[in-house]
Every structure is written in structure tokens, then in C-alpha cells.
Design a protein around this motif. Structure first.
Motif, mmCIF file in Angstrom:
data_model
loop_
_atom_site.group_PDB
_atom_site.id
_atom_site.type_symbol
_atom_site.label_atom_id
_atom_site.label_comp_id
_atom_site.label_asym_id
_atom_site.label_seq_id
_atom_site.Cartn_x
_atom_site.Cartn_y
_atom_site.Cartn_z
ATOM 1 N N LYS A 84 4.468 7.029 5.146
ATOM 2 C CA LYS A 84 4.129 7.246 3.737
ATOM 3 C C LYS A 84 4.086 8.753 3.516
ATOM 4 C CE LYS A 84 0.602 5.045 1.830
ATOM 5 N NZ LYS A 84 -0.820 4.769 1.421
ATOM 6 N N GLN A 116 0.815 -1.219 0.000
ATOM 7 C CA GLN A 116 0.000 0.000 0.000
ATOM 8 C C GLN A 116 0.847 1.267 0.000
ATOM 9 O OE1 GLN A 116 -2.312 -0.664 3.535
ATOM 10 N NE2 GLN A 116 -3.589 -2.237 2.584
ATOM 11 N N GLY A 117 2.159 1.103 -0.102
ATOM 12 C CA GLY A 117 3.036 2.264 -0.208
ATOM 13 C C GLY A 117 3.666 2.728 1.089
ATOM 14 N N TRP A 118 3.467 1.972 2.186
ATOM 15 C CA TRP A 118 4.063 2.355 3.464
ATOM 16 C C TRP A 118 5.487 1.820 3.566
ATOM 17 C CZ3 TRP A 118 1.621 5.623 6.769
ATOM 18 C CH2 TRP A 118 0.241 5.801 6.598
ATOM 19 N N GLU A 119 6.337 2.594 4.203
ATOM 20 C CA GLU A 119 7.707 2.169 4.492
ATOM 21 C C GLU A 119 7.806 1.840 5.975
ATOM 22 O OE1 GLU A 119 12.217 4.048 4.822
ATOM 23 O OE2 GLU A 119 10.632 5.171 3.789
ATOM 24 N N GLN A 175 2.938 11.187 6.297
ATOM 25 C CA GLN A 175 2.122 10.433 7.258
ATOM 26 C C GLN A 175 2.980 9.439 8.038
ATOM 27 O OE1 GLN A 175 -1.741 8.938 5.557
ATOM 28 N NE2 GLN A 175 -0.775 9.555 3.636
#
Length: 208
Positions: A131, A106-109, A134
Motif C-alpha cells: 500500500k 483496506q487498500g492493499w495490493e 508500505q
């Protein structure tokens, strides 16, 4: 020669154990119907549900191999938001995986990963994910039968053992998340830990 025979015996025992698990798994799936609805209260202590439960797309359900997924938003005592997600896998466990996989997808690191206690009951996985601007705090753990753990591999062991001896254990993944925003990170995790501690008795009672 002795080593060869020993290796064959070990492989035979492993194969027999695997076949026993498969038989127990199939028997449990037939004898114990899946829990299709998760009956979780709208109020948990001083935490109140906000809005309707989020719909889970059919594509996601197919990917998870279960339609029993709850995604619900709550507000804490001071109004700070948090989200509860439950993925109920029933007796198959095919729906359970590392939540990190979904978060990265989902694009989170993932910036931090460790564990933290939830009351005196168990330890959950603790993540800080980012992200863009955020930042989110994430806690997750697994339930198999009456056992709770944040360790995927320990949960796999619980499931395999229960399937061998009882053939009736079910599994679920529980994930809590909350924005960190301008708050102190430890305060947000304290909020999640407090919710988790209050939610655990409900989880044990209502998610079989």
C-alpha cells in the motif's frame, strides 16, 4: 433415460447430504456454546505483547457475524513488530473468508501469493501486500477441529466432514502480519513462521 435417473439420484444424495449438514450444524450450535473469549497468553516464547488488544468495531463484528475476534500486537526477540489476528467462527463458518478480500478492501495490493510450511505441521498461505510505500508480509491459515490448513477449500471439506460425522467441529481463521520495511523479505517471513510454530500448540489447546 438411464442418465436422467442417475442425475436425479445424484441430486437426491447431494440434497440429503446438505440437509444432514444443516441438521448437524443446528444441533452443534445448540449443544456447544460459542467461545466468547480467546485466552491467548501475552508471552509466546520470546514474543511479548505490546499494548492492549485492539477493539473491533461493531460494524466489523456484524460483517464477520462473530464478536469473537482478537487483534493483538507482539514484538519479536529483536523488537520487530508483528500482529496476530484470530477470527473465531464457532460451528457456523460464516465468519471465515479469504483474507485477501479484507486486505484489498483496506487498500492493499497483493503482489505475491504462495504457500510455505509452518514447521512440520501444515502449510500456510504466504502473501506480500503493498500500500503506497508500505510492504507487509502476511501468513494465514484455518483451524477446524484438530486440522490446520492454509487452503480455504480444504478447510471447507474438513468442516463439512466433521459436521456430518460429529456435528461439533468449530473453525477459526488465524492471520499473522508484519511490516517488511528495510528488512530482507525472507527474514520477516522467517519471523512469522517462527511465531506460528510456537503459537500452534497454544492454538490447539486454547481455541476449541
Amino acid at each position: 433415460m438411464k442418465h436422467y435417473v442417475a442425475t436425479i439420484l445424484i441430486l437426491a444424495i447431494a440434497a440429503a447430504g446438505h440437509e444432514s449438514i444443516n441438521r448437524a450444524h443446528a444441533r452443534a450450535a445448540q449443544e456447544r456454546p460459542a467461545q466468547n473469549v480467546l485466552d491467548i497468553p501475552a508471552s509466546i516464547g520470546r514474543y511479548k505483547q505490546v499494548g492492549a488488544d485492539q477493539e473491533v468495531e461493531e460494524e466489523v463484528q456484524r460483517m464477520l457475524q462473530t464478536s469473537t475476534v482478537l487483534v493483538r500486537n507482539y514484538a519479536g526477540p529483536d523488537g520487530w513488530p508483528l500482529q496476530l489476528t484470530i477470527v473465531y467462527a464457532g460451528t457456523t463458518r460464516r465468519s471465515l473468508h479469504f483474507p485477501q478480500v479484507c486486505l484489498v478492501g483496506q487498500g492493499w495490493e497483493i503482489r505475491e501469493q504462495t504457500t510455505m510450511p509452518v514447521g512440520f505441521s501444515f502449510r500456510a498461505q504466504r502473501l506480500v501486500v503493498v500500500k503506497g510505500a508500505q510492504r507487509q508480509a502476511v501468513l494465514y491459515w484455518f483451524k477446524t477441529g484438530e486440522r490446520l490448513t492454509g487452503d480455504y477449500f480444504v478447510n471447507s471439506w474438513h468442516w463439512a466432514r466433521n459436521q456430518l460425522f460429529s456435528g461439533a467441529a468449530t473453525s477459526a481463521l488465524v492471520r499473522l502480519s508484519a511490516p517488511i520495511g528495510n528488512r530482507d523479505e525472507s527474514a520477516v517471513f522467517s519471523l512469522l513462521e517462527d511465531f506460528a510454530a510456537k503459537f500452534t500448540p497454544i492454538l490447539m489447546e486454547r481455541v476449541d
